[in-house]
Design an enzyme around this catalytic site. Structure first.
Site, PDB file in Angstrom:
ATOM      1  N   ARG A  40      -1.723   2.105   8.311  1.00  0.00           N
ATOM      2  CA  ARG A  40      -1.794   0.969   7.395  1.00  0.00           C
ATOM      3  C   ARG A  40      -3.137   0.250   7.402  1.00  0.00           C
ATOM      4  O   ARG A  40      -3.667  -0.075   6.349  1.00  0.00           O
ATOM      5  CB  ARG A  40      -0.687  -0.040   7.719  1.00  0.00           C
ATOM      6  CG  ARG A  40       0.703   0.527   7.640  1.00  0.00           C
ATOM      7  CD  ARG A  40       1.776  -0.541   7.738  1.00  0.00           C
ATOM      8  NE  ARG A  40       1.810  -1.379   6.551  1.00  0.00           N
ATOM      9  CZ  ARG A  40       2.740  -2.314   6.345  1.00  0.00           C
ATOM     10  NH1 ARG A  40       3.689  -2.517   7.239  1.00  0.00           N
ATOM     11  NH2 ARG A  40       2.720  -3.046   5.251  1.00  0.00           N
ATOM     12  N   HIS A  86       4.424   5.338  -0.731  1.00  0.00           N
ATOM     13  CA  HIS A  86       4.186   4.203   0.172  1.00  0.00           C
ATOM     14  C   HIS A  86       5.431   3.334   0.253  1.00  0.00           C
ATOM     15  O   HIS A  86       5.606   2.396  -0.540  1.00  0.00           O
ATOM     16  CB  HIS A  86       2.997   3.378  -0.339  1.00  0.00           C
ATOM     17  CG  HIS A  86       2.381   2.488   0.698  1.00  0.00           C
ATOM     18  ND1 HIS A  86       1.678   2.972   1.783  1.00  0.00           N
ATOM     19  CD2 HIS A  86       2.362   1.140   0.817  1.00  0.00           C
ATOM     20  CE1 HIS A  86       1.234   1.965   2.515  1.00  0.00           C
ATOM     21  NE2 HIS A  86       1.643   0.838   1.953  1.00  0.00           N
ATOM     22  N   TYR A 130       2.410  -8.288 -16.036  1.00  0.00           N
ATOM     23  CA  TYR A 130       1.514  -8.778 -17.082  1.00  0.00           C
ATOM     24  C   TYR A 130       0.165  -8.056 -17.095  1.00  0.00           C
ATOM     25  O   TYR A 130      -0.594  -8.207 -18.044  1.00  0.00           O
ATOM     26  CB  TYR A 130       1.265 -10.275 -16.912  1.00  0.00           C
ATOM     27  CG  TYR A 130       2.507 -11.118 -17.046  1.00  0.00           C
ATOM     28  CD1 TYR A 130       3.283 -11.056 -18.207  1.00  0.00           C
ATOM     29  CD2 TYR A 130       2.911 -11.969 -16.033  1.00  0.00           C
ATOM     30  CE1 TYR A 130       4.427 -11.828 -18.331  1.00  0.00           C
ATOM     31  CE2 TYR A 130       4.047 -12.744 -16.148  1.00  0.00           C
ATOM     32  CZ  TYR A 130       4.809 -12.666 -17.307  1.00  0.00           C
ATOM     33  OH  TYR A 130       5.932 -13.425 -17.428  1.00  0.00           O
TER      34      TYR A 130
END
Length: 832
Positions: A40, A86, A130
């Site tokens: 990570r 992921h 958006y």
């Protein structure tokens, strides 16, 4: 009582191993830490990507969201990445996606975003539903040739799919875009760099694999390639030593400074304009903190702050007050707000293990990765070319024997029989025979035959090229260099971050405007400084203006002038000397009492400052000291080089004696002692031999009755200055030093001034020149500023004239000389 749960017989374990709990906890923690480190937090040294970034780009590649496609909803990209590669929170994936689209975070953004992806003001990106995104062109260079067996693939989290362990990465992304991440017990923080410089350094490393790290760094002393980090926000790097450590050791601290322009105005009210901020600085928060410091009076001289930034760049305008020094305001901003430290930690994964790498090692990891990618790609393309050549050879055999081939196929019972016949009759392979059987009749024309022969020749040339690359290391490296040059030509741009010489950190002294000030000290050890410009020069006999309001029972004991940047040696009546920075004294108004000196100088009870020497004058020679009881001592200035905060002993005093005055002397001049009763003696400086700091000194003047020494003056044999004498009641005179003949030490001296009831006792004596100025302060706090020329020039043994008019119960506390102040340059206040 019956139970619904059936009894389960105990089954003995096949193997039981006792483990100490601390060992199990240690191993489990290490496993967890490595999982975070590898899975990570840290980037791979080869492609410079963290797993989440790599998976986002690969998911976009699989979705076909390239730089040539239309934008796709970010939520769609995040969903595919999370569902296939992921298995973590969507917010973490979207944050990584948004950062790759921010041109203020990445030097060369990997994602082409459409919509609000955040700002330098710390505004968060809009919700993923958006915004839209697609790969940036340079990101495709990271994925180029991924389908040609250039990298290893591994199973995804549920083994449904495979994902690349690393991307082919034709771009040195780790250095170019940098990386930051916090793992368990370690962190990485690599700054971004200019693509052109990094590629030039990589090519140099390919050509000179044994080069030193210094050969890759471009400094004023060496002709390297990488000048330093190149932040997307520009700004300036101001310390090359930190750069050197970062590149040679993998760790270093850089000072990054905002880009500031000062717009000076003739009428005052200068402007300070900020056009670039340090990397990853939050503009809105920084402006807010500057405003807070202005409101809390931590920063002086600012009257307005405006943010005029737009899409074209940052522009923050700071309006200075008309009375403010813009350079001082600028230094205050740099000290507190516009300069930050960037700590470089070049930590990355090498073979799955975290390592701190220097600049050469970072480039070596990239070059070695590209060597492996090009080798595997060439082998993949060679295998394909050989397969194609094999097929073309079969087609050419068929064309050469077209009649027999057609007849054989026509007479065969089925396709398998035809393939078997072709293999037997013309020695074709199974693949060749299958291809010939599937050929259309139209491909047997003479034109088609010519095209096949031409293609076969091209394929043979390609095979030869690929074999050369695989068999010749120099050819393989040449391919890497050519591809890097193409990347540079396509994407490289000019530097944005400037490297400037390190002028040192901004000190507190830099934050104070340099000006002449008046320092007043009271008997109760209250001290303050005031600007000399607050006091207009007056004619002789003026009353002055208020310079301080001592508390009841207190009075001014010492006054002196200095520059705010001066370092002073302050001598006390008890024979101690302290070192003082003038700008450390509190600046207060004329009516303020001041601050207790114990907050600045560690004075004992009853200890007062009686003499001040500027360290600029203490270069060589001696310090001559005079005591109240007439003793004189000379000590080499070298004895006062190290004056610590607690002060040091300047001379030894008898119980009823005190230090009165100190002067810097060359060693071959004269000393003049003046007494309170108006006597003056002049003798050769050499008559008082040099002594150590612990010595008492020798007799300088033979005092009569209750007379005491008032001051000390150093002069030369042909000194054309005057001796200024000022009495407690405000009277004084100037007399040429030549009228005071040299005598033997320890004489009674000559009469200098009459000290009757009108004049009172002598307060101070000073050597003055015609162009000097005077600052006179009374015990009640009145300050008068005048010129030496205003004081009458008369002979010895006279009363003098009124210099400062005092109230009945007030007296002169001190007099100081301001050198080289021409009276014509300043207006004289005609008022009293």
């Amino acid at each position: 009582m019956s139970s619904d749960v059936p009894d389960t017989p105990d089954v003995p374990a096949e193997r039981v191993e006792p483990v100490r709990i601390e060992d199990e906890m240690e191993q489990s923690y290490i496993d967890y830490a490595m999982s975070v480190i590898v899975g990570r937090a840290l980037p791979d040294a080869r492609d410079g990507l963290k797993p989440v970034q790599r998976r986002i780009l690969y998911a976009m590649h699989e979705m076909g969201v390239t730089s040539r496609s239309s934008h796709r909803k970010s939520s769609s990209i995040v969903g595919d990445t999370m569902g296939n590669y992921h298995p973590h929170g969507d917010s973490a994936i979207y944050d990584a996606l948004a950062r790759m689209a921010q041109d203020f975070s990445l030097r060369y953004p990997l994602v082409d975003g459409q919509g609000n992806f955040g700002s330098v003001d710390g505004d968060p990106p809009a919700a993923m539903r958006y915004t839209e995104a697609r790969m940036a062109p340079i990101a495709e260079e990271l994925l180029d040739d991924i389908d040609k067996d250039t990298v290893d693939f591994e199973g995804n989290y549920d083994d449904r799919l495979t994902e690349p362990a690393v991307l082919p990465a034709a771009v040195p992304n780790l250095l170019v875009n940098g990386a930051s991440g916090i793992a368990v017990g370690m962190s990485t923080n690599l700054p971004p760099h200019n693509l052109g410089e990094v590629i030039d350094a990589a090519i140099h490393l390919i050509d000179h694999p044994d080069c030193a790290v210094a050969d890759l760094i471009d400094t004023p002393d060496s002709d390297g390639y990488i000048k330093g980090p190149d932040f997307p926000s520009g700004a300036k790097i101001v310390n090359r030593e930190g750069l050197w450590n970062a590149y040679t050791e993998g760790r270093g601290r850089l000072r990054v400074r905002a880009d500031i322009e000062t717009e000076y105005a003739d009428s005052g009210g200068d402007r300070i304009v900020i056009t670039e901020l340090p990397y990853q600085e939050n503009k809105a928060r920084r402006i807010e903190r500057i405003a807070d410091d202005v409101q809390n009076e931590k920063i002086d001289g600012i009257r307005d702050i405006r943010d005029e930034s737009d899409r074209n760049g940052i522009r923050v305008v700071i309006e200075c007050k008309r009375s403010a020094n813009a350079d001082v305001v600028r230094n205050q901003l740099l000290e507190h707000h516009l300069e930050r430290t960037f700590s470089v930690i070049s930590l990355a994964l090498v073979d799955g293990q975290p390592r701190v790498l220097n600049l050469k090692e970072l480039l070596e990891q990239f070059v070695e990765h590209r060597r492996e990618v090009v080798r595997r790609r060439s082998q993949f393309e060679l295998d394909e070319a050989e397969d194609r050549a094999h097929i073309l050879e079969g087609r050419l055999i068929a064309l050469d024997n077209v009649d027999g081939v057609v007849e054989l196929i026509r007479d065969s019972e089925d396709r398998d029989a035809a393939m078997a016949g072709l293999r037997t009759e013309y020695e074709l392979s199974e693949a060749q025979a299958e291809h010939v059987v599937r050929m259309q009749l139209g491909s047997l024309t003479s034109m088609e035959a010519g095209e096949i022969e031409a293609e076969y020749g091209d394929v043979q040339a390609e095979i030869q090229r690929l074999e050369t690359i695989l068999n010749d290391e120099s050819e393989l490296l040449g391919v890497i260099k050519d591809e890097l040059q193409e990347i540079k030509a396509e994407y490289a741009d000019e530097r944005r971050t400037e490297i400037i010489e390190d002028a040192g950190s901004v000190t507190r002294e830099d934050l104070i405007a340099e000006e002449q000030v008046v320092v007043a000290v009271s008997e109760s050890d209250y001290v303050k400084r005031m600007s000399l410009s607050d006091f207009d020069p007056q004619h002789r006999g003026g009353k002055g203006i208020i310079g301080s309001r001592p508390k009841e029972g207190d009075r001014i004991s010492t006054v002196f002038t200095a520059s705010t940047h001066d370092y002073l040696l302050c001598f006390t009546n008890q024979g101690q000397v302290y070192r003082l920075k003038v700008f450390e004294l509190p600046e207060m108004g004329r009516t303020a009492r001041g601050t207790s000196a114990v907050n600045i100088i560690d004075l004992d009870d009853g200890e007062e400052i009686t003499a001040v020497v500027n360290t600029d004058d203490v270069d060589q020679g001696y310090l001559a000291m005079a005591t109240r009881n007439g003793y004189v001592k000379r000590t080499a200035v070298s004895a006062f080089e190290n004056v610590h905060s607690g002060g040091i002993r300047a001379l030894r005093l008898e119980d009823d004696d005190s230090l009165v005055d100190v002067e810097v002397t060359p060693g071959d001049g004269d000393l003049l002692l003046g007494t309170r009763e108006g006597m003056t003696i002049r003798f050769a400086e050499s008559d008082a031999r040099p002594m150590g700091r612990s010595a008492r000194g020798v007799n300088g003047i033979d005092l009569e009755g209750e007379d005491r020494v008032a001051g000390l003056v150093a002069a030369t044999a042909d000194d054309d200055r005057h001796l200024l004498t000022v009495t407690k009641n405000g009277y004084g005179k100037r007399t040429p030093l030549s009228e005071y003949r040299r005598q033997s030490r320890y004489g009674k001296g000559l009469i200098d001034i009459k000290t009757d009831d009108r004049n009172g006792p002598v307060c101070a004596i000073n050597a003055v020149s015609e162009g000097d100025g005077l600052v006179i302060m009374s015990e009640a706090g009145q300050i008068m500023r005048t010129h030496v020329g205003e004081v009458s020039r008369i002979g010895r043994n006279t009363k003098g004239v009124v210099v400062m008019r005092l109230d009945d119960d007030d007296h002169v506390a001190g007099v100081d000389v301001v050198p080289n102040v021409e009276s014509d340059d300043e207006d004289v206040d005609e008022s009293d």
